[in-house]
Scaffold this motif. Structure first.
Motif, PDB file in Angstrom:
ATOM      1  N   VAL A   1       0.836  -1.208   0.000  1.00  0.00           N
ATOM      2  CA  VAL A   1       0.000   0.000   0.000  1.00  0.00           C
ATOM      3  C   VAL A   1       0.865   1.250   0.000  1.00  0.00           C
ATOM      4  CG1 VAL A   1      -1.649   1.331   1.373  1.00  0.00           C
ATOM      5  CG2 VAL A   1      -1.984  -1.112   1.047  1.00  0.00           C
ATOM      6  N   PHE A   2       1.927   1.270   0.782  1.00  0.00           N
ATOM      7  CA  PHE A   2       2.788   2.443   0.875  1.00  0.00           C
ATOM      8  C   PHE A   2       3.406   2.775  -0.481  1.00  0.00           C
ATOM      9  CE2 PHE A   2       7.016   4.281   1.681  1.00  0.00           C
ATOM     10  CZ  PHE A   2       6.628   5.456   2.290  1.00  0.00           C
ATOM     11  N   HIS A   3       3.921   1.784  -1.174  1.00  0.00           N
ATOM     12  CA  HIS A   3       4.563   2.042  -2.464  1.00  0.00           C
ATOM     13  C   HIS A   3       3.545   2.310  -3.570  1.00  0.00           C
ATOM     14  CE1 HIS A   3       8.618   1.585  -1.123  1.00  0.00           C
ATOM     15  NE2 HIS A   3       8.293   0.472  -0.490  1.00  0.00           N
ATOM     16  N   ARG A   4       2.367   1.755  -3.454  1.00  0.00           N
ATOM     17  CA  ARG A   4       1.332   2.037  -4.444  1.00  0.00           C
ATOM     18  C   ARG A   4       0.837   3.469  -4.312  1.00  0.00           C
ATOM     19  NH1 ARG A   4      -4.125  -1.127  -4.174  1.00  0.00           N
ATOM     20  NH2 ARG A   4      -4.278   0.294  -2.429  1.00  0.00           N
ATOM     21  N   VAL A   5       0.616   3.926  -3.079  1.00  0.00           N
ATOM     22  CA  VAL A   5       0.156   5.303  -2.858  1.00  0.00           C
ATOM     23  C   VAL A   5       1.271   6.285  -3.201  1.00  0.00           C
ATOM     24  CG1 VAL A   5      -0.540   6.943  -1.059  1.00  0.00           C
ATOM     25  CG2 VAL A   5      -1.575   4.687  -1.160  1.00  0.00           C
ATOM     26  N   ARG A   6       2.497   5.966  -2.839  1.00  0.00           N
ATOM     27  CA  ARG A   6       3.617   6.846  -3.151  1.00  0.00           C
ATOM     28  C   ARG A   6       3.829   6.927  -4.660  1.00  0.00           C
ATOM     29  NH1 ARG A   6       9.759   5.846  -1.474  1.00  0.00           N
ATOM     30  NH2 ARG A   6       9.574   4.495  -3.263  1.00  0.00           N
ATOM     31  N   GLY A   7       3.588   5.829  -5.372  1.00  0.00           N
ATOM     32  CA  GLY A   7       3.727   5.823  -6.831  1.00  0.00           C
ATOM     33  C   GLY A   7       2.696   6.700  -7.516  1.00  0.00           C
ATOM     34  N   ARG A   8       1.528   6.831  -6.946  1.00  0.00           N
ATOM     35  CA  ARG A   8       0.489   7.694  -7.525  1.00  0.00           C
ATOM     36  C   ARG A   8       0.853   9.168  -7.423  1.00  0.00           C
ATOM     37  NH1 ARG A   8      -4.919   5.266  -4.845  1.00  0.00           N
ATOM     38  NH2 ARG A   8      -4.827   3.226  -5.818  1.00  0.00           N
ATOM     39  N   ASN A   9       1.564   9.531  -6.375  1.00  0.00           N
ATOM     40  CA  ASN A   9       1.883  10.932  -6.134  1.00  0.00           C
ATOM     41  C   ASN A   9       3.271  11.316  -6.630  1.00  0.00           C
ATOM     42  OD1 ASN A   9      -0.586  11.228  -4.879  1.00  0.00           O
ATOM     43  ND2 ASN A   9       0.233  10.684  -2.872  1.00  0.00           N
ATOM     44  N   SER A  10       3.947  10.434  -7.345  1.00  0.00           N
ATOM     45  CA  SER A  10       5.280  10.740  -7.828  1.00  0.00           C
ATOM     46  C   SER A  10       5.219  11.719  -8.986  1.00  0.00           C
ATOM     47  CB  SER A  10       6.006   9.451  -8.256  1.00  0.00           C
ATOM     48  OG  SER A  10       5.402   8.938  -9.410  1.00  0.00           O
ATOM     49  N   PRO A  11       6.294  12.463  -9.261  1.00  0.00           N
ATOM     50  CA  PRO A  11       6.282  13.437 -10.357  1.00  0.00           C
ATOM     51  C   PRO A  11       6.050  12.784 -11.723  1.00  0.00           C
ATOM     52  CG  PRO A  11       8.145  13.829  -8.900  1.00  0.00           C
ATOM     53  CD  PRO A  11       7.483  12.564  -8.449  1.00  0.00           C
ATOM     54  N   LYS A  12       6.545  11.548 -11.941  1.00  0.00           N
ATOM     55  CA  LYS A  12       6.315  10.882 -13.231  1.00  0.00           C
ATOM     56  C   LYS A  12       4.831  10.610 -13.432  1.00  0.00           C
ATOM     57  CE  LYS A  12       9.116   7.399 -12.977  1.00  0.00           C
ATOM     58  NZ  LYS A  12       9.946   6.246 -13.276  1.00  0.00           N
ATOM     59  N   ALA A  13       4.128  10.213 -12.372  1.00  0.00           N
ATOM     60  CA  ALA A  13       2.709   9.915 -12.493  1.00  0.00           C
ATOM     61  C   ALA A  13       1.905  11.186 -12.734  1.00  0.00           C
ATOM     62  CB  ALA A  13       2.194   9.225 -11.228  1.00  0.00           C
ATOM     63  N   ILE A  14       2.337  12.305 -12.183  1.00  0.00           N
ATOM     64  CA  ILE A  14       1.612  13.561 -12.352  1.00  0.00           C
ATOM     65  C   ILE A  14       1.831  14.103 -13.760  1.00  0.00           C
ATOM     66  CG2 ILE A  14       1.486  15.975 -11.574  1.00  0.00           C
ATOM     67  CD1 ILE A  14       2.173  14.921  -8.763  1.00  0.00           C
ATOM     68  N   THR A  15       3.055  14.036 -14.289  1.00  0.00           N
ATOM     69  CA  THR A  15       3.301  14.554 -15.632  1.00  0.00           C
ATOM     70  C   THR A  15       2.720  13.660 -16.708  1.00  0.00           C
ATOM     71  OG1 THR A  15       5.445  13.459 -15.678  1.00  0.00           O
ATOM     72  CG2 THR A  15       5.406  15.766 -14.945  1.00  0.00           C
ATOM     73  N   ALA A  16       2.592  12.373 -16.433  1.00  0.00           N
ATOM     74  CA  ALA A  16       2.008  11.454 -17.415  1.00  0.00           C
ATOM     75  C   ALA A  16       0.518  11.660 -17.554  1.00  0.00           C
ATOM     76  CB  ALA A  16       2.309  10.011 -17.028  1.00  0.00           C
ATOM     77  N   ALA A  17      -0.122  12.175 -16.533  1.00  0.00           N
ATOM     78  CA  ALA A  17      -1.569  12.382 -16.573  1.00  0.00           C
ATOM     79  C   ALA A  17      -1.833  13.599 -17.391  1.00  0.00           C
ATOM     80  CB  ALA A  17      -2.122  12.594 -15.180  1.00  0.00           C
TER      81      ALA A  17
END
Length: 161
Positions: free
Chosen positions: A145-161
């Motif tokens: 859960v920690f790495h899944r939630v942290r992966g959602r808020n990472s800069p790569k995930a934000i710029t890809a959206a």
């Protein structure tokens, strides 16, 4: 996220129940040793201390919030502590020379019952091992859960959206 919170709640509840059972059985053995004589006091006191911390922390972390998933290093430490306790308890019965063989360790081959000592001791061992497994599963769930939630808020995930 709902499934992970539900699983966390279930495993924290199981950890709490195991810790309470370990506290009860360990306290019974300590009482029995004070009445009957020598025994594995150090091993049981260690087990009691670990179970006390486990009961307290599992009760606090029973509340299903996201911040309860951030404590996975403590889950791993308590899991290792319970496995060490299991090893110490398992080793003592053989060092002491008490023969707990037979069906479920209740009867010795000579036909004597050890006043349910073996059955109670093996129950304490079993709950100590199960508690270690539950803490380890909670650690893996928290890491996931920690790495899944942290992966959602990472800069790569934000710029890809």
């Amino acid at each position: 996220m709902i499934l992970s919170r539900l699983l966390s709640f279930v495993f924290r509840g199981l950890e709490f129940v195991c810790a309470i059972i370990i506290l009860g059985l360990g306290g019974h053995f300590i009482w029995r040793m004070n009445r009957d004589g020598p025994g594995p006091r150090g091993r049981l006191i260690y087990t009691e201390v670990v179970a006390t911390f486990a009961a307290l922390l599992s009760l606090i972390w029973l509340v299903p919030f996201t911040w309860t998933f951030l404590h996975y290093p403590m889950d791993i430490i308590l899991s290792l502590a319970f496995f060490a306790s299991f090893g110490a308890l398992f080793d003592w019965i053989h060092i002491n020379g008490l023969n707990c063989s037979g069906i479920f360790g209740v009867w010795n081959w000579d036909g004597n019952s050890h006043n349910n000592y073996c059955a109670e001791w093996k129950t304490l061992e079993a709950f100590t091992f199960m508690s270690g497994v539950f803490w380890l599963i909670s650690a893996f769930l928290s890491i996931h859960v920690f790495h899944r939630v942290r992966g959602r808020n990472s800069p790569k995930a934000i710029t890809a959206a």
